[in-house]
Design a protein around this motif. Structure first.
Motif, short mmCIF file in Angstrom:
data_model
loop_
_atom_site.label_atom_id
_atom_site.label_comp_id
_atom_site.label_asym_id
_atom_site.label_seq_id
_atom_site.Cartn_x
_atom_site.Cartn_y
_atom_site.Cartn_z
N PHE A 1 27.17 31.18 -80.33
CA PHE A 1 28.50 31.74 -80.15
C PHE A 1 28.96 32.50 -81.39
CE2 PHE A 1 33.09 31.09 -80.98
CZ PHE A 1 33.61 31.89 -79.96
N GLU A 2 28.84 31.89 -82.55
CA GLU A 2 29.35 32.51 -83.78
C GLU A 2 28.57 33.77 -84.13
OE1 GLU A 2 31.15 30.93 -87.99
OE2 GLU A 2 29.30 30.01 -87.27
N LEU B 1 25.40 24.49 -77.26
CA LEU B 1 26.78 24.96 -77.30
C LEU B 1 27.72 23.87 -77.82
CD1 LEU B 1 28.79 27.25 -76.65
CD2 LEU B 1 29.06 26.23 -74.38
N CYS B 2 27.55 22.65 -77.32
CA CYS B 2 28.40 21.54 -77.77
C CYS B 2 28.23 21.31 -79.27
CB CYS B 2 28.07 20.27 -77.01
SG CYS B 2 28.64 20.27 -75.30
N ASP B 3 26.99 21.35 -79.73
CA ASP B 3 26.70 21.12 -81.14
C ASP B 3 27.35 22.19 -82.01
OD1 ASP B 3 25.31 19.69 -83.27
OD2 ASP B 3 24.02 21.45 -83.40
N GLU B 4 27.21 23.45 -81.61
CA GLU B 4 27.77 24.53 -82.42
C GLU B 4 29.29 24.48 -82.45
OE1 GLU B 4 27.66 29.39 -82.99
OE2 GLU B 4 26.89 28.53 -81.13
N ALA C 1 31.21 21.94 -82.02
CA ALA C 1 31.64 20.77 -82.80
C ALA C 1 31.58 21.08 -84.29
CB ALA C 1 30.77 19.57 -82.47
N LYS C 2 30.52 21.74 -84.74
CA LYS C 2 30.39 22.10 -86.15
C LYS C 2 31.49 23.07 -86.58
CE LYS C 2 25.39 21.43 -86.52
NZ LYS C 2 24.08 22.09 -86.63
N LYS D 1 35.71 22.90 -78.03
CA LYS D 1 34.60 21.93 -78.11
C LYS D 1 34.72 20.85 -77.04
CE LYS D 1 36.86 19.16 -81.71
NZ LYS D 1 36.81 18.71 -83.12
N ASP D 2 35.94 20.39 -76.76
CA ASP D 2 36.11 19.35 -75.74
C ASP D 2 35.82 19.89 -74.34
OD1 ASP D 2 36.75 17.48 -77.66
OD2 ASP D 2 38.91 17.75 -77.44
N ASP D 3 36.17 21.16 -74.12
CA ASP D 3 35.87 21.78 -72.82
C ASP D 3 34.36 21.85 -72.61
OD1 ASP D 3 38.56 22.13 -72.25
OD2 ASP D 3 38.61 24.13 -73.13
N ALA D 4 33.62 22.21 -73.67
CA ALA D 4 32.16 22.28 -73.57
C ALA D 4 31.57 20.91 -73.32
CB ALA D 4 31.58 22.91 -74.83
N THR D 5 32.12 19.89 -73.98
CA THR D 5 31.64 18.52 -73.79
C THR D 5 31.85 18.07 -72.35
OG1 THR D 5 32.11 17.99 -76.11
CG2 THR D 5 31.87 16.13 -74.60
#
Length: 199
Positions: free
Chosen positions: A23-24, A106-109, A111-112, A118-122
Motif C-alpha cells: 500500500f505505502e 495487507l494486515c501486517d503493513e 498495522a505497522k 487496519k481494523d477494517d483489513a483485520t
C-alpha cells in the motif's frame, strides 16, 4: 467506459498493486497511470489513496463472503469446507510464493503503519475465523471450535509466510497434507467425513 466501470477498474488495479507492491509503496500516480487516466479524471472518482484502500478492502470483504458461501453450499461435509480454505495455498501458490498472502500482507503493513483502516483489513481474517468456527461447530466440536479455527488460520499463515521466503512448492504441498491429516484427527467418531480427491 462508464463512470462505474472506470471506478471498478481503479479498485481492481489498486488491489493488485497493493498486493504486489504494498500500500505505502503504491503511489496515487502509479494507480492512475496503470488505469490510463489523467490525474484530473482520476480525482473525479477518488480524492485520496485512503479512499481507494477503503474500496479495496470492501471489495475483498464482498468477494470473500461470496467465496465462503459458495464453499459451504457446494461442499459435501464440514471437513470439505475446511479443506477448501486450506487449499487456497495450493490454488494460489504462484502468487503466494511471489507476494505472500494477500490478507496477511495487507494486515501486517497497515498495522505497522498504524493506519486507520487496519481494523477494517483485520475484518478479512475475522470472516475466515467465524466461518471456520462454524465448520468446526457443524463437525461437532462446538466447545473448542474457535480455538480450532484460529489454529487453522495460524498454520495457513505460517505456510504462506515460509512459502514466500523459500518459494518451495514441495513444502506447501507437504504442509497442506499435514494439515489435512490433523483435520481428520479432529473429527469426532461417526461424524460425516468425505475423503478429498485431489485434482
Amino acid at each position: 467506459m462508464s463512470a462505474s466501470e472506470t471506478r471498478q477498474r481503479i479498485v481492481d488495479v489498486a488491489d493488485q498493486l497493493f498486493y504486489e507492491r504494498g500500500f505505502e509503496a503504491t503511489s496515487f500516480a502509479r494507480i492512475a497511470t496503470d488505469v490510463g487516466l489523467s490525474r484530473g479524471n482520476f480525482y473525479y472518482h477518488f480524492k485520496t489513496k485512503d479512499q481507494i484502500l477503503d474500496a479495496v478492502i470492501a471489495q475483498r470483504m464482498e468477494q470473500t463472503r461470496a467465496m465462503l458461501a459458495a464453499w459451504e453450499q457446494d461442499a459435501a461435509s464440514p471437513t470439505d469446507c475446511i479443506r477448501n480454505f486450506v487449499h487456497i495455498l495450493i490454488t494460489n501458490r504462484a502468487e503466494i510464493m511471489a507476494y505472500g498472502c494477500p490478507v496477511g500482507t495487507l494486515c501486517d503493513e497497515l498495522a505497522k503503519l498504524d493506519h486507520l483502516a487496519k481494523d477494517d483489513a483485520t475484518g478479512l481474517f475475522s470472516l475466515f475465523r467465524d466461518w471456520l468456527r462454524r465448520q468446526f461447530t457443524r463437525l461437532g466440536r462446538e466447545a473448542d471450535a474457535d480455538a480450532l479455527a484460529l489454529h487453522v488460520l495460524m498454520r495457513s499463515q505460517g505456510v504462506a509466510t515460509l512459502a514466500t521466503a523459500f518459494r518451495d512448492e514441495v513444502f506447501i504441498r507437504r504442509e497442506i497434507a499435514s494439515i489435512e491429516a490433523w483435520l481428520l484427527a479432529q473429527c469426532p467418531v461417526g461424524s460425516p467425513v468425505h475423503v478429498y480427491q485431489p485434482a
